[in-house]
Structure formats: structure tokens, C-alpha cells
Scaffold this motif. Structure first.
Motif, PDB file in Angstrom:
ATOM      1  N   PRO A  11       0.748  -1.026   0.031  1.00 52.30           N
ATOM      2  CA  PRO A  11       0.197  -0.496   0.245  1.00 52.30           C
ATOM      3  C   PRO A  11       0.857   1.493   0.195  1.00 52.30           C
ATOM      4  O   PRO A  11      -0.067   2.668   0.308  1.00 52.30           O
ATOM      5  CB  PRO A  11      -0.948   0.080   1.103  1.00 52.30           C
ATOM      6  CG  PRO A  11       0.057  -1.089   2.531  1.00 52.30           C
ATOM      7  CD  PRO A  11       1.183  -1.700   1.889  1.00 52.30           C
ATOM      8  N   PHE A  12       1.755   0.995   0.220  1.00 51.92           N
ATOM      9  CA  PHE A  12       2.850   1.946   0.302  1.00 51.92           C
ATOM     10  C   PHE A  12       3.222   3.179  -1.257  1.00 51.92           C
ATOM     11  O   PHE A  12       3.262   2.462  -1.828  1.00 51.92           O
ATOM     12  CB  PHE A  12       4.289   1.886   1.010  1.00 51.92           C
ATOM     13  CG  PHE A  12       4.284   0.991   2.525  1.00 51.92           C
ATOM     14  CD1 PHE A  12       3.177   1.766   3.163  1.00 51.92           C
ATOM     15  CD2 PHE A  12       4.375   0.072   2.386  1.00 51.92           C
ATOM     16  CE1 PHE A  12       2.668   0.830   4.321  1.00 51.92           C
ATOM     17  CE2 PHE A  12       4.462  -1.137   3.392  1.00 51.92           C
ATOM     18  CZ  PHE A  12       3.650  -0.467   4.463  1.00 51.92           C
ATOM     19  N   CYS A  13       3.061   4.577  -0.784  1.00 51.22           N
ATOM     20  CA  CYS A  13       3.970   5.534  -2.427  1.00 51.22           C
ATOM     21  C   CYS A  13       4.911   6.445  -1.395  1.00 51.22           C
ATOM     22  O   CYS A  13       4.349   6.290  -0.508  1.00 51.22           O
ATOM     23  CB  CYS A  13       2.237   5.815  -3.197  1.00 51.22           C
ATOM     24  SG  CYS A  13       1.107   6.014  -1.842  1.00 51.22           S
ATOM     25  N   VAL A  14       5.228   7.270  -2.383  1.00 47.26           N
ATOM     26  CA  VAL A  14       5.731   8.348  -1.947  1.00 47.26           C
ATOM     27  C   VAL A  14       5.261   9.464  -1.550  1.00 47.26           C
ATOM     28  O   VAL A  14       5.177  10.061  -0.442  1.00 47.26           O
ATOM     29  CB  VAL A  14       6.797   8.813  -2.987  1.00 47.26           C
ATOM     30  CG1 VAL A  14       7.501   9.702  -2.787  1.00 47.26           C
ATOM     31  CG2 VAL A  14       8.145   7.801  -3.802  1.00 47.26           C
ATOM     32  N   ARG A  15       4.237   9.341  -2.615  1.00 46.93           N
ATOM     33  CA  ARG A  15       2.837  10.563  -1.897  1.00 46.93           C
ATOM     34  C   ARG A  15       2.159   9.846  -2.898  1.00 46.93           C
ATOM     35  O   ARG A  15       2.068   9.506  -3.850  1.00 46.93           O
ATOM     36  CB  ARG A  15       3.364  11.818  -2.012  1.00 46.93           C
ATOM     37  CG  ARG A  15       3.922  12.333  -3.448  1.00 46.93           C
ATOM     38  CD  ARG A  15       3.209  14.025  -3.590  1.00 46.93           C
ATOM     39  NE  ARG A  15       3.532  14.115  -5.124  1.00 46.93           N
ATOM     40  CZ  ARG A  15       4.810  14.972  -5.752  1.00 46.93           C
ATOM     41  NH1 ARG A  15       5.494  15.359  -5.127  1.00 46.93           N
ATOM     42  NH2 ARG A  15       4.856  15.540  -6.811  1.00 46.93           N
ATOM     43  N   LYS A  16       0.625  10.614  -2.604  1.00 49.54           N
ATOM     44  CA  LYS A  16      -0.456  10.663  -2.927  1.00 49.54           C
ATOM     45  C   LYS A  16      -0.986  11.193  -3.840  1.00 49.54           C
ATOM     46  O   LYS A  16      -0.869  12.277  -4.022  1.00 49.54           O
ATOM     47  CB  LYS A  16      -1.849  10.560  -1.478  1.00 49.54           C
ATOM     48  CG  LYS A  16      -2.844   9.800  -2.091  1.00 49.54           C
ATOM     49  CD  LYS A  16      -3.029   8.463  -1.676  1.00 49.54           C
ATOM     50  CE  LYS A  16      -4.678   8.130  -2.160  1.00 49.54           C
ATOM     51  NZ  LYS A  16      -4.976   6.389  -2.100  1.00 49.54           N
ATOM     52  N   CYS A  17      -1.237  10.806  -5.204  1.00 47.62           N
ATOM     53  CA  CYS A  17      -1.369  11.415  -6.709  1.00 47.62           C
ATOM     54  C   CYS A  17      -2.714  11.858  -6.412  1.00 47.62           C
ATOM     55  O   CYS A  17      -3.565  11.967  -5.226  1.00 47.62           O
ATOM     56  CB  CYS A  17      -1.588  10.360  -7.949  1.00 47.62           C
ATOM     57  SG  CYS A  17       0.422   9.478  -8.351  1.00 47.62           S
ATOM     58  N   ALA A  18      -3.176  13.565  -7.152  1.00 42.89           N
ATOM     59  CA  ALA A  18      -4.606  13.757  -6.806  1.00 42.89           C
ATOM     60  C   ALA A  18      -5.803  12.726  -7.221  1.00 42.89           C
ATOM     61  O   ALA A  18      -6.960  13.032  -6.441  1.00 42.89           O
ATOM     62  CB  ALA A  18      -4.090  15.324  -7.213  1.00 42.89           C
ATOM     63  N   TYR A  19      -5.393  11.837  -8.050  1.00 43.76           N
ATOM     64  CA  TYR A  19      -6.807  11.766  -8.568  1.00 43.76           C
ATOM     65  C   TYR A  19      -7.160  10.450  -7.862  1.00 43.76           C
ATOM     66  O   TYR A  19      -7.947   9.437  -8.260  1.00 43.76           O
ATOM     67  CB  TYR A  19      -6.622  11.734 -10.016  1.00 43.76           C
ATOM     68  CG  TYR A  19      -5.130  10.481 -10.510  1.00 43.76           C
ATOM     69  CD1 TYR A  19      -5.319   8.789 -10.485  1.00 43.76           C
ATOM     70  CD2 TYR A  19      -3.872  11.060 -10.461  1.00 43.76           C
ATOM     71  CE1 TYR A  19      -4.266   8.574 -10.333  1.00 43.76           C
ATOM     72  CE2 TYR A  19      -2.641  10.189 -10.808  1.00 43.76           C
ATOM     73  CZ  TYR A  19      -2.791   9.132 -10.739  1.00 43.76           C
ATOM     74  OH  TYR A  19      -1.529   8.069 -11.233  1.00 43.76           O
ATOM     75  N   CYS A  20      -6.106   9.504  -7.215  1.00 47.37           N
ATOM     76  CA  CYS A  20      -6.175   8.395  -6.673  1.00 47.37           C
ATOM     77  C   CYS A  20      -7.526   8.149  -5.008  1.00 47.37           C
ATOM     78  O   CYS A  20      -6.759   8.840  -4.344  1.00 47.37           O
ATOM     79  CB  CYS A  20      -4.589   7.542  -6.384  1.00 47.37           C
ATOM     80  SG  CYS A  20      -4.270   6.093  -5.581  1.00 47.37           S
ATOM     81  N   ASP A  21      -8.166   6.859  -5.545  1.00 52.09           N
ATOM     82  CA  ASP A  21      -8.353   6.229  -4.114  1.00 52.09           C
ATOM     83  C   ASP A  21      -7.929   5.037  -3.874  1.00 52.09           C
ATOM     84  O   ASP A  21      -9.644   4.622  -3.360  1.00 52.09           O
ATOM     85  CB  ASP A  21     -10.087   6.551  -4.627  1.00 52.09           C
ATOM     86  CG  ASP A  21     -10.739   5.724  -5.658  1.00 52.09           C
ATOM     87  OD1 ASP A  21      -9.743   5.524  -6.626  1.00 52.09           O
ATOM     88  OD2 ASP A  21     -12.181   5.101  -6.043  1.00 52.09           O
ATOM     89  N   PHE A  22      -7.031   4.253  -4.148  1.00 45.77           N
ATOM     90  CA  PHE A  22      -6.592   3.548  -3.885  1.00 45.77           C
ATOM     91  C   PHE A  22      -6.486   2.914  -2.191  1.00 45.77           C
ATOM     92  O   PHE A  22      -5.820   4.150  -2.083  1.00 45.77           O
ATOM     93  CB  PHE A  22      -5.627   2.864  -4.934  1.00 45.77           C
ATOM     94  CG  PHE A  22      -5.719   2.832  -6.549  1.00 45.77           C
ATOM     95  CD1 PHE A  22      -7.566   2.032  -6.704  1.00 45.77           C
ATOM     96  CD2 PHE A  22      -4.724   2.724  -7.263  1.00 45.77           C
ATOM     97  CE1 PHE A  22      -7.462   1.845  -7.846  1.00 45.77           C
ATOM     98  CE2 PHE A  22      -5.319   2.387  -8.538  1.00 45.77           C
ATOM     99  CZ  PHE A  22      -6.284   2.104  -8.854  1.00 45.77           C
ATOM    100  N   LEU A  23      -6.805   2.336  -1.907  1.00 42.14           N
ATOM    101  CA  LEU A  23      -5.516   1.822  -0.999  1.00 42.14           C
ATOM    102  C   LEU A  23      -4.094   1.845  -0.822  1.00 42.14           C
ATOM    103  O   LEU A  23      -3.238   0.874  -0.849  1.00 42.14           O
ATOM    104  CB  LEU A  23      -6.164   0.408  -0.152  1.00 42.14           C
ATOM    105  CG  LEU A  23      -6.135   0.266   1.172  1.00 42.14           C
ATOM    106  CD1 LEU A  23      -6.615   1.540   2.582  1.00 42.14           C
ATOM    107  CD2 LEU A  23      -6.246  -1.231   1.710  1.00 42.14           C
ATOM    108  N   SER A  24      -4.138   3.093  -0.627  1.00 35.79           N
ATOM    109  CA  SER A  24      -2.384   3.778  -0.537  1.00 35.79           C
ATOM    110  C   SER A  24      -1.940   5.152   0.608  1.00 35.79           C
ATOM    111  O   SER A  24      -2.832   5.445   0.601  1.00 35.79           O
ATOM    112  CB  SER A  24      -1.498   3.630  -2.135  1.00 35.79           C
ATOM    113  OG  SER A  24      -2.464   4.842  -2.580  1.00 35.79           O
TER     114      SER A  24
END
Length: 382
Positions: A11-24
Motif C-alpha cells: 500500500p505504500f507510495c512516495v505520496r498520494k496522487c491527486a486522482y487516486c482513490d486506491f488503498l495507498s
């Protein structure tokens, strides 16, 4: 041996993208290490039935490549210890430009990963900034070059059209730049503005205008979106890519076997936060609470055994996403009745509307049906 697909959620990412609604979400290294320890425990705890052979593995997210490559290796080792693998198993890792290194890619290869799915979305730096991506087009090119140098011969590139302020000309430029690199697979999606994302608050009114067929101020018009949609198929077909699913294109022999398994309702097992599974006619999922997962309470609520009617519905609305459609013989073997007995009136009506077409073996979407596939598929719900 029964083929089984495995999904691993990182579930990890550098930062959440503005369009993303995934569990991340972003997380510190200590949290990431604790998560991997629990993921290994969950894999070890699975009661293997002994009659399964793994046909595909898919590391999704989030951005799995934000983890140190050795942690991906640990997960692969745990899977190989627990399960038998087919000799030609397709093993995919999702990754983003800016998170790949030559050493990491080499480690992935040694671990058995043989397919990469790189999230580009756009070749325009202005659009990438708008989306909240962490990379530029130049950084994507460098990541792609490193992947080829490491020996990856099966690469997907994710692209997204109908972005705020995007013109058909800009979308064409993105397609042309990616096609010049000749990836084996391209996934091309239209932006959907999901509730709960920064984009939803920013562009909600404009999205509603587009849905009503009114003039949009920021998002592309419905006509521009359709132009981009059909431009994608035309350009990719000219370069030898087969559109084997509504949003996916591949060179011959490179359709994503893992995703095809979802659309064909093959059994799959999910490990990790929120990961879903389909086993023995039953859907279930892991908890979506990170704290519960890290505490070892990973199993969420079971949705229950699917009814025969639900399985028929899924067979139709998932199977019709594939360009080859649904096999009459497969439907009969699975349910003991013909497709005509269950859906005869629906099939005839949609054929009269030129939304479905058939051969002796299959029923599938026409080009017009593909254009309004959500409407067509909804017709098969009881």
C-alpha cells in the motif's frame, strides 16, 4: 494441479496522487518493515491445499517499488516456499519512475519477476505535475532504459487520458512518445474523478457538467474525450497492438495473463492490506485497517458464498470486457444451462441494437457496444 493466481498488495507510495482513490499512502521505513514482516506471516499461515500451482503473481499498490528490493525478494521466497509455481508463471511488479535503480531491477530479475508495469500516465510534464506524480517524462525514459538494460522483455506502460486541460493533440503526443519505445503492453484509461480525492473537490462541478453533456470549463468535453478514446485504438492498432480488453492493448502474445484471469473469474488469492480473494465460489478480503493488519488480525469479513445467479452475472459482465467475449460452451459447462435459456431476451435486444455480435462459439461486444460497455454489461444483472 489447479491453477491459482496470487495478488500481493503493497500500500505504500512516495505520496498520494491527486486522482487516486486506491488503498495507498506514504509511510516511514519502520512501518514498511513491520508490514512486510506481517505479510510474510500471513503467507506462511495460509493453509495450502497441495493441489494448486501458481500461474501468475501480481505485486500491486501503492507503489511496490518504493520498498527496498530485498524485501520484494523476501516475499517471493516466502511464496515459493509455500506454493508450487508453473514453469512459465507470469510475475508482475507495479513500479513508478523515480523509484527504480539498476541494482533493484537486477534483484527483481533474480527473484523471478519477469514483467514490469510502469505508471507513466502522461508524457507531458505539465500534466504530470497536475496529477501529483513524482517524476518527469525524462525520468520515465531513464527508468524504462534501466528496465530494458536489466533484461526485462515484458513491460506495460500505464497511461491516462481526459485529464484536466488536456487536448487531443497532447494525448496524441503522449501516445506517439510511448509507442516509439515499443513496450509490449499499454494500459490506457480515461480519468474518472472519484469521490474523496483532491480532484473530486477541485473538478466536481466540471465533471457533473460533462456527465450532463454541458460545456466543460476545465475537463475535456465529451466529444474530445471520445476523440482521444478512438485515437488510442487507431494508433495502437497501426503499430501492431491488439486491443484484447476495453482498456488494454498488447503486442501478440503479451496480454496480461493475471488480469485476464480476473475477467475470466479464475481463482485468485490476495495477501496484504485490503487484498481480495476468490476461492471455492467465495469472495473474501483482508482488513483495510493498517493497525489491525500490523496486529496480525489480517482477515476481514467474508462476503459469503456467491449464489449461482451472482456467478452468472459476473461471468457475463466481466467476460464481456474481453474482446473475445464469453464462450457459449464455457457458460453451459459451468452452469448446466445455455446462455440463451438465461439471457436470451437480453442477448437478442442487444444484438438488435448492434451492441453485441456472435459467432457459433462466442458472444462479444461490437465496436459500438465497447463504446458504451457499462450500459451493456449492466443489462446482465438480475
Amino acid at each position: 494441479m489447479r491453477p491459482l493466481q496470487i495478488y500481493i498488495h503493497i500500500p505504500f507510495c512516495v505520496r498520494k496522487c491527486a486522482y487516486c482513490d486506491f488503498l495507498s499512502f506514504a509511510a516511514d521505513q519502520e512501518t514498511q518493515r513491520a508490514y512486510i514482516r506481517m505479510l510474510l506471516r500471513e503467507i506462511e499461515a495460509w493453509q495450502d491445499r497441495g493441489d494448486e500451482v501458481i500461474s501468475t503473481v501480481f505485486f500491486g499498490g501503492g507503489t511496490p517499488s518504493v520498498l527496498p528490493a530485498e524485501e520484494i525478494t523476501l516475499v517471493m521466497e516466502a511464496l515459493k516456499k509455500k506454493f508450487s509455481f508453473a514453469g512459465d508463471a507470469e510475475i508482475t511488479l507495479e513500479c513508478n519512475p523515480g523509484t527504480l535503480t539498476a541494482e533493484g531491477l537486477s534483484r527483481y530479475r533474480r527473484a523471478g519477476i519477469n514483467r514490469l508495469s510502469i505508471g507513466l500516465q502522461s508524457a507531458q510534464d505539465k500534466e504530470l505535475r497536475l496529477l501529483g506524480r513524482i517524476h518527469t517524462w525524462e525520468e520515465f525514459e531513464e527508468s524504462y532504459r534501466l528496465a530494458r538494460a536489466a533484461g526485462f522483455a515484458n513491460i506495460n506502460v500505464d497511461l491516462m487520458s481526459a485529464l484536466p486541460g488536456q487536448s487531443p493533440a497532447a494525448w496524441r503526443d503522449t501516445l506517439e512518445k510511448v509507442l516509439a519505445l515499443a513496450p509490449e503492453h499499454i494500459s490506457a484509461y480515461s480519468l474518472i474523478i472519484e469521490e474523496g480525492t483532491p480532484f473530486y473537490e477541485r473538478y466536481r462541478e466540471d465533471a457533473q457538467r460533462r456527465e450532463r453533456g454541458e460545456v466543460c470549463r476545465i475537463l475535456p468535453s465529451e466529444e474530445e474525450e471520445r476523440e482521444m478514446y478512438w485515437m488510442t485504438e487507431k494508433l495502437l492498432k497501426e503499430r501492431g497492438y491488439e486491443r484484447y480488453e476495453i482498456s488494454n492493448y498488447a503486442q501478440p502474445g503479451f496480454a496480461c495473463r493475471h488480469n485476464c484471469g480476473y475477467w475470466e473469474r479464475r481463482e485468485y488469492l490476495g495477501f496484504g492490506l485490503g487484498a481480495a480473494s476468490l476461492m471455492d465460489h467465495t469472495r473474501f478480503a483482508d482488513t483495510a485497517s493498517l493497525q489491525q493488519y500490523l496486529d496480525g488480525r489480517w482477515r476481514g469479513e467474508t462476503q459469503g458464498r456467491l449464489t449461482r445467479a451472482e456467478e452468472m452475472e459476473e461471468t457475463m459482465f466481466l467476460g464481456l470486457r474481453l474482446r473475445r467475449g464469453v464462450s457459449f460452451a464455457h457458460f453451459y459447462r459451468t452452469f448446466g444451462v445455455t446462455m440463451e435459456e438465461i439471457y436470451g431476451e437480453v442477448l437478442q435486444r442487444l444484438e438488435r441494437q448492434r451492441l453485441l455480435e456472435r459467432t457459433e462459439e462466442r458472444i462479444f461486444l461490437t465496436k459500438r457496444g465497447t463504446d458504451i460497455s457499462n450500459y451493456v454489461c449492466a443489462e446482465f444483472l438480475f
